[in-house]
Write an enzyme that holds these catalytic residues in place. Sequence first.
Site, short mmCIF file in Angstrom:
data_model
loop_
_atom_site.label_atom_id
_atom_site.label_comp_id
_atom_site.label_asym_id
_atom_site.label_seq_id
_atom_site.Cartn_x
_atom_site.Cartn_y
_atom_site.Cartn_z
N ASN A 1 1.19 -9.07 -0.85
CA ASN A 1 0.34 -9.95 -0.15
C ASN A 1 0.80 -11.47 -0.09
O ASN A 1 1.79 -11.88 -1.06
CB ASN A 1 -0.67 -10.00 -1.25
CG ASN A 1 -1.50 -8.71 -1.13
OD1 ASN A 1 -1.23 -7.75 -1.92
ND2 ASN A 1 -2.81 -8.68 -0.40
N CYS B 1 0.98 -1.28 0.03
CA CYS B 1 -0.08 0.10 -0.03
C CYS B 1 0.87 1.20 0.04
O CYS B 1 1.70 1.26 0.81
CB CYS B 1 -0.78 0.04 1.13
SG CYS B 1 -1.95 1.51 1.56
N1 COA Z 1 -11.68 9.00 -8.37
C1 COA Z 1 -11.15 9.79 -8.92
N2 COA Z 1 -11.06 10.97 -8.67
C2 COA Z 1 -11.25 11.27 -7.43
C3 COA Z 1 -12.17 10.56 -6.49
C4 COA Z 1 -12.33 9.14 -7.06
N3 COA Z 1 -12.75 8.23 -6.56
N4 COA Z 1 -12.23 11.15 -5.47
C5 COA Z 1 -12.03 12.21 -5.52
N5 COA Z 1 -11.35 12.53 -6.95
C6 COA Z 1 -10.85 13.71 -7.30
C7 COA Z 1 -11.70 15.00 -7.15
O1 COA Z 1 -12.62 14.91 -8.01
C8 COA Z 1 -10.66 16.08 -7.27
O2 COA Z 1 -10.40 16.22 -8.24
P1 COA Z 1 -9.90 17.69 -9.00
O3 COA Z 1 -8.62 18.18 -8.15
O4 COA Z 1 -9.71 17.58 -10.39
O5 COA Z 1 -11.15 18.64 -8.67
C9 COA Z 1 -9.73 15.65 -6.41
O6 COA Z 1 -9.66 14.02 -6.77
C10 COA Z 1 -9.55 15.91 -4.85
O7 COA Z 1 -10.92 15.53 -4.33
P2 COA Z 1 -11.10 15.34 -2.85
O8 COA Z 1 -12.50 14.85 -2.81
O9 COA Z 1 -10.67 16.67 -2.13
O10 COA Z 1 -10.15 14.17 -2.34
P3 COA Z 1 -8.81 14.40 -1.28
O11 COA Z 1 -7.78 15.01 -2.39
O12 COA Z 1 -9.08 14.67 -0.15
O13 COA Z 1 -8.34 12.62 -1.68
C11 COA Z 1 -9.13 10.42 -2.16
C12 COA Z 1 -9.06 11.79 -1.29
C13 COA Z 1 -9.92 9.29 -1.45
C14 COA Z 1 -9.84 10.72 -3.69
C15 COA Z 1 -7.80 10.20 -2.55
O14 COA Z 1 -6.81 10.13 -1.30
C16 COA Z 1 -7.51 8.76 -2.96
O15 COA Z 1 -7.87 8.32 -3.95
N6 COA Z 1 -7.02 7.77 -2.09
C17 COA Z 1 -6.78 6.46 -2.75
C18 COA Z 1 -6.36 5.45 -1.51
C19 COA Z 1 -5.84 4.07 -2.01
O16 COA Z 1 -6.33 4.02 -3.30
N7 COA Z 1 -5.23 3.48 -1.07
C20 COA Z 1 -4.80 2.19 -1.37
C21 COA Z 1 -5.82 1.06 -1.10
S1 COA Z 1 -6.50 0.95 0.43
ZN ZN Z 2 -3.31 -5.06 0.82
#
Ligand code: COA
Ligand code: ZN
Length: 298
Positions: free
Chosen positions: A246, A237
Amino acid sequence: MSEKVIIKEVAARDGLQAQPQHLTVEQRIALLAALADAGVPELEIGSFVSPKAVPQMAGTDEIAANLPVADLAYSALVPNMKGYELAVRAGIRSHAIALAATEEMNQNNIRKSLEDTFVMGEEILDRAATEGVAIHAYLAVAFECPYEGAVSEALVLDQVARLMAHKPARLVIADTIGAANPAAVQSMMQKLVDRYGPELLGCHFHDTRAMGLANVYAALLAGVRQFDASAGGLGGCPFAPGAKGNVATEDVAMLCESIGYTTDLNMPKLLDAVALLSEMIGAPQGGRAHTWLSKQCA
Ligand code: COA
Ligand code: ZN
């Protein structure tokens, strides 16, 4: 008839999300085709996350539109409601949501507090129930958190109860950084199996401390029959420092088959998929039994 163990193959998501080299959409589709060909019953195709946060998973919508036709359950990880909507729009009807047991892990993973993460999880579960979408709810860092240290069993049991009230299709206990040991796994999983039954439960182990397979065995003894695993042991991760791969799908299948369970996996084809993965990543992949399994299948 021997009892079945269901393996959910997560190399195309958990495996690829932490790799320094980013595979193309075409490569990811080819990998999924190879894994489907190996007979995995469940296959995670990627995640609908912010491409800024996890660029490796960009284009999962394109992948969803080009999945190999196969008799298996496809799913994707979604981090929030926006991801849920994108995944549904892409035609995916089974999603994984990851809620971490600790405040810091949620902040680092999805930039939300623990409480906000659980409220969001409940909203997704409730909406999915009305829309006929299956949700696998993951309780991440269920044994130890890279930021906060040991996680208590009592806390996890409470958090599972909270999520179970919203009826996930499966509740997966995830040892995100590979810090669990077999005694802790058996203790927790036995309580959960007694309370909720094995059909609603799964386990997700990483092999950081070489206890991955031992933990699978402990969970099997407790009655768990659904496990995540990653072909070649690829995984990690990006937001959990120290997490290694994994448990390898081929190792888990070998363990299960050797003690009388069936997995329906085709080992030579699974090893072909691992070889393809090695080629794409540019480094040899493979579980702990790779050399022996390769000789057996030669
Ligand atoms: N898919 C694509 N884009 C997304 C999204 C999603 N699920 N959720 C939010 N976004 C986009 C928003 O539209 C925004 O876009 P912009 O900058 O072009 O306007 C941007 O991301 C920021 O949105 P926000 O709601 O403020 O999100 P954030 O910056 O707080 O980030 C997550 C939150 C959850 C979107 C981000 O941290 C993330 O994708 N994390 C993934 C974690 C992961 O996969 N971990 C490993 C597995 S457990
Ligand atoms: Zn895992």
